[in-house]
Design a protein around this motif. Sequence first.
Motif, PDB file in Angstrom:
ATOM      1  N   MET A 449       0.513  -1.005   0.114  1.00 14.02           N
ATOM      2  CA  MET A 449       0.004  -0.202  -0.533  1.00 14.02           C
ATOM      3  C   MET A 449       0.866   1.349  -0.099  1.00 14.02           C
ATOM      4  O   MET A 449       0.414   2.559  -0.174  1.00 14.02           O
ATOM      5  CB  MET A 449      -1.119   0.133   1.158  1.00 14.02           C
ATOM      6  CG  MET A 449      -2.147  -1.132   1.150  1.00 14.02           C
ATOM      7  SD  MET A 449      -2.880  -1.106  -0.431  1.00 14.02           S
ATOM      8  CE  MET A 449      -3.719   0.505   0.414  1.00 14.02           C
ATOM      9  N   ARG A 450       1.812   0.999   0.323  1.00 18.03           N
ATOM     10  CA  ARG A 450       3.361   2.433   0.221  1.00 18.03           C
ATOM     11  C   ARG A 450       3.163   2.276  -1.619  1.00 18.03           C
ATOM     12  O   ARG A 450       3.212   3.940  -1.793  1.00 18.03           O
ATOM     13  CB  ARG A 450       4.159   1.728   1.014  1.00 18.03           C
ATOM     14  CG  ARG A 450       4.229   1.844   2.124  1.00 18.03           C
ATOM     15  CD  ARG A 450       5.619   0.865   3.231  1.00 18.03           C
ATOM     16  NE  ARG A 450       5.966  -0.139   2.107  1.00 18.03           N
ATOM     17  CZ  ARG A 450       7.156  -0.799   2.883  1.00 18.03           C
ATOM     18  NH1 ARG A 450       7.706  -0.823   3.648  1.00 18.03           N
ATOM     19  NH2 ARG A 450       7.309  -2.428   2.004  1.00 18.03           N
ATOM     20  N   GLU A 451       2.852   2.015  -2.146  1.00 16.92           N
ATOM     21  CA  GLU A 451       3.552   1.720  -3.406  1.00 16.92           C
ATOM     22  C   GLU A 451       2.442   2.563  -3.809  1.00 16.92           C
ATOM     23  O   GLU A 451       2.204   3.142  -5.270  1.00 16.92           O
ATOM     24  CB  GLU A 451       4.186   0.659  -4.280  1.00 16.92           C
ATOM     25  CG  GLU A 451       4.829   0.252  -4.163  1.00 16.92           C
ATOM     26  CD  GLU A 451       5.925  -0.929  -4.507  1.00 16.92           C
ATOM     27  OE1 GLU A 451       4.881  -1.259  -5.716  1.00 16.92           O
ATOM     28  OE2 GLU A 451       6.546  -1.385  -4.402  1.00 16.92           O
ATOM     29  N   LYS A 455       1.701   6.211  -5.812  1.00  8.28           N
ATOM     30  CA  LYS A 455       1.155   6.345  -7.146  1.00  8.28           C
ATOM     31  C   LYS A 455       0.175   6.837  -7.250  1.00  8.28           C
ATOM     32  O   LYS A 455      -0.757   7.245  -8.348  1.00  8.28           O
ATOM     33  CB  LYS A 455       0.818   5.425  -7.256  1.00  8.28           C
ATOM     34  CG  LYS A 455       2.174   4.085  -8.082  1.00  8.28           C
ATOM     35  CD  LYS A 455       2.314   2.725  -8.740  1.00  8.28           C
ATOM     36  CE  LYS A 455       3.481   2.200  -9.156  1.00  8.28           C
ATOM     37  NZ  LYS A 455       3.483   1.060  -9.597  1.00  8.28           N
ATOM     38  N   GLY A 456      -0.370   8.057  -6.240  1.00  7.61           N
ATOM     39  CA  GLY A 456      -1.627   8.705  -6.060  1.00  7.61           C
ATOM     40  C   GLY A 456      -2.733   8.137  -5.698  1.00  7.61           C
ATOM     41  O   GLY A 456      -3.978   8.988  -5.525  1.00  7.61           O
ATOM     42  N   ARG A 463      -5.495  -0.526  -6.860  1.00  6.93           N
ATOM     43  CA  ARG A 463      -6.365  -0.913  -7.506  1.00  6.93           C
ATOM     44  C   ARG A 463      -6.551  -1.938  -7.963  1.00  6.93           C
ATOM     45  O   ARG A 463      -8.141  -2.456  -8.628  1.00  6.93           O
ATOM     46  CB  ARG A 463      -5.376   0.077  -8.411  1.00  6.93           C
ATOM     47  CG  ARG A 463      -5.146   1.555  -8.922  1.00  6.93           C
ATOM     48  CD  ARG A 463      -3.948   2.196  -9.186  1.00  6.93           C
ATOM     49  NE  ARG A 463      -2.964   1.680  -8.622  1.00  6.93           N
ATOM     50  CZ  ARG A 463      -1.614   1.786  -9.608  1.00  6.93           C
ATOM     51  NH1 ARG A 463      -1.419   2.290 -10.476  1.00  6.93           N
ATOM     52  NH2 ARG A 463      -0.429   1.034  -8.785  1.00  6.93           N
ATOM     53  N   LEU A 464      -5.833  -2.939  -7.707  1.00  7.06           N
ATOM     54  CA  LEU A 464      -6.214  -4.229  -8.022  1.00  7.06           C
ATOM     55  C   LEU A 464      -7.507  -5.062  -7.431  1.00  7.06           C
ATOM     56  O   LEU A 464      -8.201  -5.354  -7.965  1.00  7.06           O
ATOM     57  CB  LEU A 464      -5.163  -5.207  -7.583  1.00  7.06           C
ATOM     58  CG  LEU A 464      -5.607  -6.568  -7.647  1.00  7.06           C
ATOM     59  CD1 LEU A 464      -5.344  -7.458  -9.532  1.00  7.06           C
ATOM     60  CD2 LEU A 464      -3.987  -7.760  -7.391  1.00  7.06           C
ATOM     61  N   LEU A 465      -7.658  -4.604  -5.553  1.00  6.81           N
ATOM     62  CA  LEU A 465      -8.428  -5.221  -5.050  1.00  6.81           C
ATOM     63  C   LEU A 465      -9.542  -4.223  -5.771  1.00  6.81           C
ATOM     64  O   LEU A 465     -11.193  -5.013  -6.182  1.00  6.81           O
ATOM     65  CB  LEU A 465      -8.665  -4.770  -3.702  1.00  6.81           C
ATOM     66  CG  LEU A 465      -9.606  -5.237  -2.831  1.00  6.81           C
ATOM     67  CD1 LEU A 465     -10.292  -6.296  -2.888  1.00  6.81           C
ATOM     68  CD2 LEU A 465      -9.653  -4.847  -1.838  1.00  6.81           C
TER      69      LEU A 465
END
Length: 783
Positions: A449-451, A455-456, A463-465
């Motif tokens: 989740m840090r990434e 990435k905003g 985004r995957l979930l």
Amino acid sequence: MYCDLFIENNYSKIDILYSYIVPKTLENEVEIGKRAIVSFGKGIRTGLILKIYKTYEGDFKDELKEIIDIIDPQPILSNELIDLGLWMKNRYLLGYSKAFSPLLPLGKLKAIKREMIIKKYPVEEELDYLQKLDLKKYYEDLPRNQKILAKKLFERGIIEFSYIAIARIKEKTQKFLRLRDDISLNDLKNLSEKQILVLNFLKENTESSKKDLMTGLGISNSPIKSLLDKNLIIEFDKKIDLKEDKKNYDYEEKNLNEEQVMAIKNIEDTDKEVSLLYGLTGSGKTEIYLRLAEKVIKDGGDVIVLVPEIGLTPQMIERFKGKFNNEVAIIHSKLSPTERFEEYRKILNGKVHIAVGVRSAVFVPFKNLKLIVVDEFHDSSYKFHDSLKYNTLEIAIRRMKNKGKVILGSATPSVSLYYKASKGLFNLVTLKKRAMKNALMPNSYLVDMREELLKGNLSIFSRLLKDKMREKLEKKEQIILFLNRRGFSNFVSCRSCGHVIKCNSCDISMTYHRTNNRLICHYCGSTKVLPKVCPECGSKYIKLFGLGTQKIEEEVKNLYPEARVLRMDRDTTNSKESYGKYYKMIKDKKVDIIIGTQMISKGFDFPDVTLVGVVAADLSLFISGYEASEDTFQLITQVSGRAGRSYKKGDVIIQSYSPGHYAIAHAAEGSYESFYRDEIKERETFSYPPFKKIISLEFVSANENIAKKWAGGFIYNIGKLMGDLNVEVTKIISLPKIKNLYRCRFSLKFKDEEEKLLLDILKRVLNKSKINEEKDVSLNIEF
């Protein structure tokens, strides 16, 4: 002859055994496990006989009183359960009241009576006895001469005793209606059509419950009230029996795979009393329980099946009642006292041979108990708690010692017990395949989740979930979103000065609940209005931090307004009907997305759940306690196991800010063995269980200094008696205040072989300190 009795009381300082003389007239009736009426202080009390002996060697022999009477024709507690109560008293350093309370169906000695029922027709002499017996009375209330007759008839099989509950239980009644006996034609003038309908209905049916009459005739209460006012009908309360569960439960006999067949043979053939059944989620452990229970019952034995959560009972009930019909009693905390005793009565009277329930069901009084199953045995609900001072697993193992078998089943076994099994102390049985032939293991994704933040993506969902949720909704498949925290937000804080809103009674941050727009303390239950400005600095920059199940629910409804969403946490499942209702909704596919806490992580088996999202895997990782990594691994693995339990391919998405931690990484891989290897090294390095045992002593007082003083005094007195024992004593730590009470704790860390001597030392310190007689401080001991 003499006997020692335990007399129920709420005062620790008089919680001892009391000696009484057994008069000659009662010598043939005295038996361990029976209740006796005795003179105690200035009154009459009920006591439970625990010891009987011929000679009395104590002090004050001349002051002993005689037993007044024996209440029971048979013991109300078996020798096995009395031995268990005495063992619990010594093992957990309890008084008699706390040790024996969970063993009694209602927790009260005087709350149980017996009614007499004719079993078969008597011969002439027995008929004479029967005619002299007042069968309308309870056995306990008969005069002595009738008790003797009743006992003779019982021994000859003419009558039997049926346990009933009194005192704490109110009989369940309903409002009934009947016609007045002397109604004349004049009384029937000027009646409305609906009033005449009511009179005709009661004429045909003699009497009827008010509810059935209103439903049957499709009328309101108004015509009934008018007839009552005119004194044409009579309303009365009538006792109603609890309804039998007549629901037809579906059960389809499943074909066992080779692993399951071998597991059953292994458990049946082993000479070890305890079998640890380790099988990945969906490997068919429940079917093994069912087959083993069936064999035990065919051989005349009884079975207890324990589940950790009341929420799991609907599914376990469905499977066991489907196979065994009405052979099953159900025991859990949401039953009313009346319902609970009805279940116990079936057991006491030998009407059922299986009990399914939560931890308290481990004490049910089966006469021929041969098997105890502890499902999801790793769960913390089975462990020692302040209010319930026993370890369920220890009790199960103790009850089956030299009598039967214990099965401990889990996909994520506790590290300490798996270590014992790996060393040969328990029988280790492993299931490595899913039971359903075409069942596919889910794809597992670990999202950093840090990434996502870099990435905003500021959403609580990666985004995957979000993409996977949309995909599953389009396929009409079901989704579970798991977060181990209820409420809307963890805490409320001021962005200006950093002040966190805390409970007035507890040094704990309060949790915001959006449904009622209140701050709630999850320790004492007190509430506050959400402040508009900071109470510390007056700033208006008050912000909600963290997330809870309510916040996830709101986000889901914003993203997927078409989805049918169900939230399952302690706030939404607070009634006994909730679990069964929600279980049926999910099973019947009336729900698309299930959002929940721990209660949805265990045992549920829904073939259409194909996506599990672990929203914040780190929440339990950095809490205090040496079991934090184990708890985190277990939670993630258990909830991940809800995905893809049929032929449909499932997906598990684990969101974390610490994806490199071994507990989270191994949970994502689904590898218990890898996690166990890393965790057992940590435990050995820091001498945590299973390498050493821990006993914690917690002192509680409204005055912090008093709590600290008592804790310090105990450490000093334990140290004086320690001698050569190599026991590590931790520093005294002050815990957050709860309900205006301060808590100070220290722990003792020691090896297995030192436990007996250490317990003896603790008993001596407890007795000498007389802490049980103190009003200003109390002590909780956790094993």
